[in-house]
Design a protein around this motif. Structure first.
Motif, PDB file in Angstrom:
ATOM      1  N   THR A 114     -41.566 -12.689  -3.592  1.00  0.00           N
ATOM      2  CA  THR A 114     -41.719 -11.497  -2.756  1.00  0.00           C
ATOM      3  C   THR A 114     -41.007 -11.608  -1.416  1.00  0.00           C
ATOM      4  O   THR A 114     -40.417 -10.632  -0.949  1.00  0.00           O
ATOM      5  CB  THR A 114     -43.202 -11.155  -2.522  1.00  0.00           C
ATOM      6  OG1 THR A 114     -43.880 -12.294  -2.014  1.00  0.00           O
ATOM      7  CG2 THR A 114     -43.864 -10.695  -3.793  1.00  0.00           C
ATOM      8  N   GLU A 115     -41.022 -12.758  -0.781  1.00  0.00           N
ATOM      9  CA  GLU A 115     -40.365 -12.888   0.519  1.00  0.00           C
ATOM     10  C   GLU A 115     -38.853 -12.766   0.384  1.00  0.00           C
ATOM     11  O   GLU A 115     -38.207 -11.997   1.107  1.00  0.00           O
ATOM     12  CB  GLU A 115     -40.727 -14.217   1.192  1.00  0.00           C
ATOM     13  CG  GLU A 115     -40.148 -14.332   2.580  1.00  0.00           C
ATOM     14  CD  GLU A 115     -40.607 -15.581   3.333  1.00  0.00           C
ATOM     15  OE1 GLU A 115     -40.058 -15.829   4.409  1.00  0.00           O
ATOM     16  OE2 GLU A 115     -41.486 -16.301   2.832  1.00  0.00           O
TER      17      GLU A 115
ATOM     18  N   TYR B 238     -37.887  -9.145  -0.806  1.00  0.00           N
ATOM     19  CA  TYR B 238     -38.003  -8.168   0.277  1.00  0.00           C
ATOM     20  C   TYR B 238     -36.854  -8.329   1.277  1.00  0.00           C
ATOM     21  O   TYR B 238     -36.222  -7.347   1.665  1.00  0.00           O
ATOM     22  CB  TYR B 238     -39.352  -8.326   0.991  1.00  0.00           C
ATOM     23  CG  TYR B 238     -39.475  -7.470   2.219  1.00  0.00           C
ATOM     24  CD1 TYR B 238     -39.707  -6.103   2.124  1.00  0.00           C
ATOM     25  CD2 TYR B 238     -39.347  -8.026   3.494  1.00  0.00           C
ATOM     26  CE1 TYR B 238     -39.811  -5.310   3.256  1.00  0.00           C
ATOM     27  CE2 TYR B 238     -39.446  -7.242   4.630  1.00  0.00           C
ATOM     28  CZ  TYR B 238     -39.680  -5.887   4.504  1.00  0.00           C
ATOM     29  OH  TYR B 238     -39.777  -5.108   5.624  1.00  0.00           O
ATOM     30  N   GLU B 239     -36.573  -9.555   1.696  1.00  0.00           N
ATOM     31  CA  GLU B 239     -35.511  -9.789   2.681  1.00  0.00           C
ATOM     32  C   GLU B 239     -34.135  -9.384   2.144  1.00  0.00           C
ATOM     33  O   GLU B 239     -33.348  -8.768   2.869  1.00  0.00           O
ATOM     34  CB  GLU B 239     -35.511 -11.246   3.134  1.00  0.00           C
ATOM     35  CG  GLU B 239     -36.666 -11.566   4.064  1.00  0.00           C
ATOM     36  CD  GLU B 239     -36.664 -13.004   4.559  1.00  0.00           C
ATOM     37  OE1 GLU B 239     -35.686 -13.737   4.293  1.00  0.00           O
ATOM     38  OE2 GLU B 239     -37.650 -13.382   5.214  1.00  0.00           O
TER      39      GLU B 239
ATOM     40  N   HIS C 281     -33.508  -7.164  -0.161  1.00  0.00           N
ATOM     41  CA  HIS C 281     -33.513  -5.708  -0.283  1.00  0.00           C
ATOM     42  C   HIS C 281     -33.278  -5.045   1.077  1.00  0.00           C
ATOM     43  O   HIS C 281     -32.414  -4.177   1.209  1.00  0.00           O
ATOM     44  CB  HIS C 281     -34.849  -5.243  -0.882  1.00  0.00           C
ATOM     45  CG  HIS C 281     -34.886  -3.798  -1.207  1.00  0.00           C
ATOM     46  ND1 HIS C 281     -34.634  -3.325  -2.464  1.00  0.00           N
ATOM     47  CD2 HIS C 281     -35.138  -2.710  -0.439  1.00  0.00           C
ATOM     48  CE1 HIS C 281     -34.716  -2.004  -2.460  1.00  0.00           C
ATOM     49  NE2 HIS C 281     -35.028  -1.607  -1.239  1.00  0.00           N
ATOM     50  N   MET C 282     -34.019  -5.473   2.078  1.00  0.00           N
ATOM     51  CA  MET C 282     -33.911  -4.849   3.395  1.00  0.00           C
ATOM     52  C   MET C 282     -32.562  -5.129   4.060  1.00  0.00           C
ATOM     53  O   MET C 282     -32.029  -4.284   4.764  1.00  0.00           O
ATOM     54  CB  MET C 282     -35.069  -5.297   4.294  1.00  0.00           C
ATOM     55  CG  MET C 282     -36.433  -4.852   3.792  1.00  0.00           C
ATOM     56  SD  MET C 282     -36.561  -3.073   3.470  1.00  0.00           S
ATOM     57  CE  MET C 282     -36.668  -2.457   5.130  1.00  0.00           C
TER      58      MET C 282
ATOM     59  N   PHE D 100     -39.105   2.521   2.739  1.00  0.00           N
ATOM     60  CA  PHE D 100     -39.430   1.458   1.788  1.00  0.00           C
ATOM     61  C   PHE D 100     -40.856   1.773   1.365  1.00  0.00           C
ATOM     62  O   PHE D 100     -41.772   1.738   2.184  1.00  0.00           O
ATOM     63  CB  PHE D 100     -39.338   0.072   2.460  1.00  0.00           C
ATOM     64  CG  PHE D 100     -39.612  -1.062   1.525  1.00  0.00           C
ATOM     65  CD1 PHE D 100     -38.607  -1.558   0.710  1.00  0.00           C
ATOM     66  CD2 PHE D 100     -40.862  -1.644   1.465  1.00  0.00           C
ATOM     67  CE1 PHE D 100     -38.851  -2.616  -0.155  1.00  0.00           C
ATOM     68  CE2 PHE D 100     -41.119  -2.709   0.608  1.00  0.00           C
ATOM     69  CZ  PHE D 100     -40.110  -3.190  -0.207  1.00  0.00           C
TER      70      PHE D 100
ATOM     71  N   GLN E 169     -45.253  -0.679  -4.393  1.00  0.00           N
ATOM     72  CA  GLN E 169     -44.104  -1.200  -5.131  1.00  0.00           C
ATOM     73  C   GLN E 169     -44.579  -1.726  -6.480  1.00  0.00           C
ATOM     74  O   GLN E 169     -45.676  -2.256  -6.595  1.00  0.00           O
ATOM     75  CB  GLN E 169     -43.424  -2.328  -4.341  1.00  0.00           C
ATOM     76  CG  GLN E 169     -42.867  -1.904  -2.998  1.00  0.00           C
ATOM     77  CD  GLN E 169     -41.615  -1.055  -3.115  1.00  0.00           C
ATOM     78  OE1 GLN E 169     -40.846  -1.176  -4.048  1.00  0.00           O
ATOM     79  NE2 GLN E 169     -41.415  -0.185  -2.144  1.00  0.00           N
TER      80      GLN E 169
ATOM     81  N   TYR F 232     -44.346  -4.471  -8.458  1.00  0.00           N
ATOM     82  CA  TYR F 232     -43.945  -5.878  -8.472  1.00  0.00           C
ATOM     83  C   TYR F 232     -43.393  -6.237  -9.834  1.00  0.00           C
ATOM     84  O   TYR F 232     -43.979  -5.869 -10.847  1.00  0.00           O
ATOM     85  CB  TYR F 232     -45.133  -6.776  -8.128  1.00  0.00           C
ATOM     86  CG  TYR F 232     -44.822  -8.251  -8.276  1.00  0.00           C
ATOM     87  CD1 TYR F 232     -44.204  -8.937  -7.251  1.00  0.00           C
ATOM     88  CD2 TYR F 232     -45.107  -8.918  -9.454  1.00  0.00           C
ATOM     89  CE1 TYR F 232     -43.883 -10.282  -7.390  1.00  0.00           C
ATOM     90  CE2 TYR F 232     -44.786 -10.252  -9.604  1.00  0.00           C
ATOM     91  CZ  TYR F 232     -44.186 -10.927  -8.575  1.00  0.00           C
ATOM     92  OH  TYR F 232     -43.865 -12.242  -8.715  1.00  0.00           O
TER      93      TYR F 232
ATOM     94  N   TYR G  78     -38.500  -3.666  -6.072  1.00  0.00           N
ATOM     95  CA  TYR G  78     -38.539  -3.145  -4.705  1.00  0.00           C
ATOM     96  C   TYR G  78     -37.692  -1.879  -4.692  1.00  0.00           C
ATOM     97  O   TYR G  78     -36.546  -1.898  -5.130  1.00  0.00           O
ATOM     98  CB  TYR G  78     -37.973  -4.178  -3.719  1.00  0.00           C
ATOM     99  CG  TYR G  78     -38.654  -5.519  -3.873  1.00  0.00           C
ATOM    100  CD1 TYR G  78     -39.815  -5.814  -3.170  1.00  0.00           C
ATOM    101  CD2 TYR G  78     -38.156  -6.467  -4.762  1.00  0.00           C
ATOM    102  CE1 TYR G  78     -40.460  -7.035  -3.344  1.00  0.00           C
ATOM    103  CE2 TYR G  78     -38.796  -7.686  -4.944  1.00  0.00           C
ATOM    104  CZ  TYR G  78     -39.949  -7.960  -4.231  1.00  0.00           C
ATOM    105  OH  TYR G  78     -40.580  -9.159  -4.416  1.00  0.00           O
TER     106      TYR G  78
ATOM    107  N   SER H 226     -36.410   1.574  -2.411  1.00  0.00           N
ATOM    108  CA  SER H 226     -36.307   2.278  -1.138  1.00  0.00           C
ATOM    109  C   SER H 226     -35.479   3.546  -1.341  1.00  0.00           C
ATOM    110  O   SER H 226     -34.774   3.695  -2.335  1.00  0.00           O
ATOM    111  CB  SER H 226     -35.689   1.385  -0.055  1.00  0.00           C
ATOM    112  OG  SER H 226     -34.404   0.957  -0.449  1.00  0.00           O
TER     113      SER H 226
END
Length: 152
Positions: A80-81, A84-85, A87-88, A118, A122, A124, A127, A129
């Motif tokens: 997840t970390e 997420y990073e 993706h963003m 976002f 979500q 899982y 992800y 947006s």
């Protein structure tokens, strides 16, 4: 004009993400697929990571036309970390580079005012947006009276 803008924006985003590779659903590194319309959900397991670009809303005014173009960005990563990073980072890169262009191939202006989200919920390990670019073009109708209005 709508299709033309979608195609040109797709090409612009393809250039932005061309060197990006992210995890696929199968756990192998894969380039990001970019579509016009929607991400083919029947093949989402094979396609992710993916981006879909489509005109979602528009309004014609007397002197201009505004078009909202949606960019749906979907990735997957069981961490997840990291997911997420990644993706963003790419989301921000798309926004920054598209608005820095200023125009869609000199046929329409790209507004620097961009909405993005976002989603709170979500699926899982995916992800998702949503970016909305406002595209502004000159009027393309009622040019028959322009000479009369200008006194020509």
């Amino acid at each position: 004009m709508i299709i033309e803008i979608e195609k040109k924006l797709k090409n612009m985003i393809l250039k932005i993400v061309k060197n990006e590779t992210l995890l696929s659903v199968k756990g192998i590194q894969k380039k990001i697929d970019v579509f016009r319309g929607i991400i083919p959900y029947e093949k989402a397991g094979e396609i992710l990571p993916a981006i879909a670009i489509r005109a979602s809303k528009g309004k014609n005014y007397l002197e201009k036309r505004e078009l909202e173009v949606s960019v749906i960005f979907e990735t997957t990563n069981p961490n997840t970390e990291i997911g997420y990073e990644e993706h963003m980072r790419i989301l921000q890169q798309i926004i920054d580079e598209v608005i820095s262009k200023g125009t869609v191939d000199n046929i329409a202006e790209i507004s620097p005012e961009v909405n993005w989200e976002f989603f709170d919920e979500q699926a899982y390990p995916n992800y998702i947006s949503h970016i909305i670019f406002k595209i502004i073009s000159r009027k393309a109708y009622r040019t028959d009276v322009d000479a009369w209005i200008k006194g020509e």
